[in-house]
Design an enzyme around this catalytic site. Structure first.
Site, PDB file in Angstrom:
ATOM      1  N   SER A 105       0.815  -1.216   0.000  1.00 52.60           N
ATOM      2  CA  SER A 105       0.000   0.000   0.000  1.00 52.60           C
ATOM      3  C   SER A 105       0.849   1.268   0.000  1.00 52.60           C
ATOM      4  O   SER A 105       1.806   1.396   0.771  1.00 52.60           O
ATOM      5  CB  SER A 105      -0.934   0.016   1.211  1.00 52.60           C
ATOM      6  OG  SER A 105      -1.657   1.225   1.253  1.00 52.60           O
ATOM      7  N   LYS A 106       0.462   2.210  -0.837  1.00 55.46           N
ATOM      8  CA  LYS A 106       1.128   3.510  -0.906  1.00 55.46           C
ATOM      9  C   LYS A 106       0.391   4.577  -0.086  1.00 55.46           C
ATOM     10  O   LYS A 106       0.840   5.719  -0.006  1.00 55.46           O
ATOM     11  CB  LYS A 106       1.236   3.962  -2.363  1.00 55.46           C
ATOM     12  CG  LYS A 106       2.036   3.016  -3.248  1.00 55.46           C
ATOM     13  CD  LYS A 106       2.113   3.520  -4.671  1.00 55.46           C
ATOM     14  CE  LYS A 106       2.798   2.501  -5.594  1.00 55.46           C
ATOM     15  NZ  LYS A 106       4.199   2.248  -5.211  1.00 55.46           N
ATOM     16  N   SER A 107      -0.716   4.186   0.518  1.00 55.40           N
ATOM     17  CA  SER A 107      -1.514   5.163   1.269  1.00 55.40           C
ATOM     18  C   SER A 107      -0.744   5.830   2.409  1.00 55.40           C
ATOM     19  O   SER A 107      -0.896   7.039   2.623  1.00 55.40           O
ATOM     20  CB  SER A 107      -2.781   4.500   1.807  1.00 55.40           C
ATOM     21  OG  SER A 107      -3.635   4.145   0.751  1.00 55.40           O
ATOM     22  N   LYS A 165     -13.584  -4.722   1.221  1.00 55.09           N
ATOM     23  CA  LYS A 165     -14.476  -3.610   0.884  1.00 55.09           C
ATOM     24  C   LYS A 165     -15.956  -3.937   1.021  1.00 55.09           C
ATOM     25  O   LYS A 165     -16.769  -3.043   1.252  1.00 55.09           O
ATOM     26  CB  LYS A 165     -14.176  -3.102  -0.526  1.00 55.09           C
ATOM     27  CG  LYS A 165     -12.839  -2.396  -0.649  1.00 55.09           C
ATOM     28  CD  LYS A 165     -12.639  -1.777  -2.022  1.00 55.09           C
ATOM     29  CE  LYS A 165     -11.313  -1.038  -2.093  1.00 55.09           C
ATOM     30  NZ  LYS A 165     -11.142  -0.318  -3.378  1.00 55.09           N
ATOM     31  N   ASN A 182     -14.698   1.828   1.006  1.00 54.70           N
ATOM     32  CA  ASN A 182     -13.234   1.926   1.021  1.00 54.70           C
ATOM     33  C   ASN A 182     -12.734   2.897   2.081  1.00 54.70           C
ATOM     34  O   ASN A 182     -11.522   3.051   2.251  1.00 54.70           O
ATOM     35  CB  ASN A 182     -12.693   2.345  -0.355  1.00 54.70           C
ATOM     36  CG  ASN A 182     -12.823   3.827  -0.603  1.00 54.70           C
ATOM     37  OD1 ASN A 182     -13.903   4.401  -0.438  1.00 54.70           O
ATOM     38  ND2 ASN A 182     -11.733   4.464  -1.018  1.00 54.70           N
ATOM     39  N   GLY A 184     -12.959  -6.604 -14.767  1.00 50.18           N
ATOM     40  CA  GLY A 184     -12.964  -6.839 -13.329  1.00 50.18           C
ATOM     41  C   GLY A 184     -14.344  -6.685 -12.738  1.00 50.18           C
ATOM     42  O   GLY A 184     -15.153  -5.878 -13.219  1.00 50.18           O
ATOM     43  N   GLY A 220     -14.709  -6.817  -9.010  1.00 55.59           N
ATOM     44  CA  GLY A 220     -14.520  -6.680  -7.571  1.00 55.59           C
ATOM     45  C   GLY A 220     -15.028  -5.352  -7.030  1.00 55.59           C
ATOM     46  O   GLY A 220     -15.782  -4.628  -7.684  1.00 55.59           O
ATOM     47  N   GLY A 221     -14.571  -5.007  -5.814  1.00 55.53           N
ATOM     48  CA  GLY A 221     -15.033  -3.796  -5.150  1.00 55.53           C
ATOM     49  C   GLY A 221     -14.710  -2.531  -5.914  1.00 55.53           C
ATOM     50  O   GLY A 221     -15.536  -1.613  -6.007  1.00 55.53           O
ATOM     51  N   ALA A 222     -13.505  -2.441  -6.489  1.00 52.11           N
ATOM     52  CA  ALA A 222     -13.130  -1.254  -7.265  1.00 52.11           C
ATOM     53  C   ALA A 222     -13.979  -1.155  -8.520  1.00 52.11           C
ATOM     54  O   ALA A 222     -14.403  -0.053  -8.917  1.00 52.11           O
ATOM     55  CB  ALA A 222     -11.643  -1.296  -7.612  1.00 52.11           C
TER      56      ALA A 222
END
Length: 284
Positions: free
Chosen positions: A15-17, A67, A88, A129, A131-133
């Protein structure tokens, strides 16, 4: 007694957060912290229960695979998160309630704002995709008037997702491998149109299988958008550029969704005039 927020997921090391939020806290001189916490699916309920009683905890960002799983553990959901069906960002409200939000929609749309402010004859998005995103991206693009083609390993899941989020929309599904082989389809005139090709899946992420996409499926003038951030320059984006298409990388969405979450956590607007400097730090 130092306020903090964090990002949770499994895995979480990539993670870059923490870099993003840490940069903004530093530039604004806010005495607070932002961390990463490895939380497994089995440990998620205990994590939420522990943070409820932590007076210094302001909330968390939520990444894979939590998520959707985190939603029933929260006290209430904002309308957008409920519509998307994915959270999120969790924020501790002034009354102590844990509120589920979705900032992925705003984060995804942020680098497209200038384009979407212009009228188009037709807007179409091909999304890979489910998923959640992907749920957030479907919600955002359908709200902006896009006709969507959603590709996934399970077309039935893709159809259910579209019907849940935008039941009245003229959207379509395709198997994941539909875009893997070349097509000789003759696209019509795309002048005045807006076409997006979006990788909303983990495919192409470090440690994951590659995303196989043949660029003959992209109409002329398409924009390729990959939400993967590690590596930043994915094979998907490299292939798009080689085929002559404009690209948007995963940092754009990541920084956009983080900006909204930062304001919820720390009560201040992040210094977005320093985005170039932040990108340098993220890619160093």
């Amino acid at each position: 007694m130092r306020p903090y927020a964090e990002v949770i997921g499994d895995p979480i090391a990539q993670s870059k957060s923490p870099i993003i939020h840490g940069f903004w806290l530093e530039k604004l001189g806010i005495d607070a912290d932002y961390r990463a916490a490895h939380v497994t699916a089995a440990a998620l309920p205990a994590y939420i229960q522990a943070r409820r009683g932590d007076a210094d905890w302001r909330g968390c960002n939520v990444t894979m695979p939590h998520k959707q799983a985190i939603m029933p553990l929260l006290d209430r959901l904002e309308p957008l998160a409920r519509k998307v069906g994915a959270v999120n960002t969790v924020v501790k409200a002034s009354d102590g309630a844990l509120v589920g939000r979705n900032t992925d929609v705003a984060g995804f749309l942020e680098p497209l704002k200038i384009r979407l402010a212009k009228p188009h004859l037709f807007r179409m998005g091909r999304i890979i995709g489910t998923g959640g995103a992907a749920r957030a991206i479907v919600a955002g693009l359908s709200r902006e008037g896009f006709t969507l083609v959603l590709a996934g390993r399970n077309p039935d899941k893709a159809r259910a997702l579209l019907d849940e989020i935008d039941a009245g929309g003229d959207h379509h599904v395709a198997p994941l491998d539909h875009f893997a082989s070349a097509t000789d389809f003759a696209f019509d005139d795309r002048e005045g149109c807006c076409d997006l090709i979006v990788n909303a899946s983990p495919l192409g992420m470090r440690g994951q299988p590659s995303l196989v996409f043949d660029w003959s499926h992209a109409p002329p003038g398409s924009i390729a958008y990959d939400i993967v951030t590690d590596p930043l320059q994915t094979e998907f984006l490299q292939g798009a550029r080689a085929a002559g298409f404009e690209t948007i990388d995963g940092l754009s969405m990541l920084m956009g969704q983080a900006a909204a979450a930062f304001t919820y956590f720390f009560g201040a607007e992040p210094p977005r005039d320093r985005d170039a400097e932040l990108r340098e730090r993220l890619t160093a």
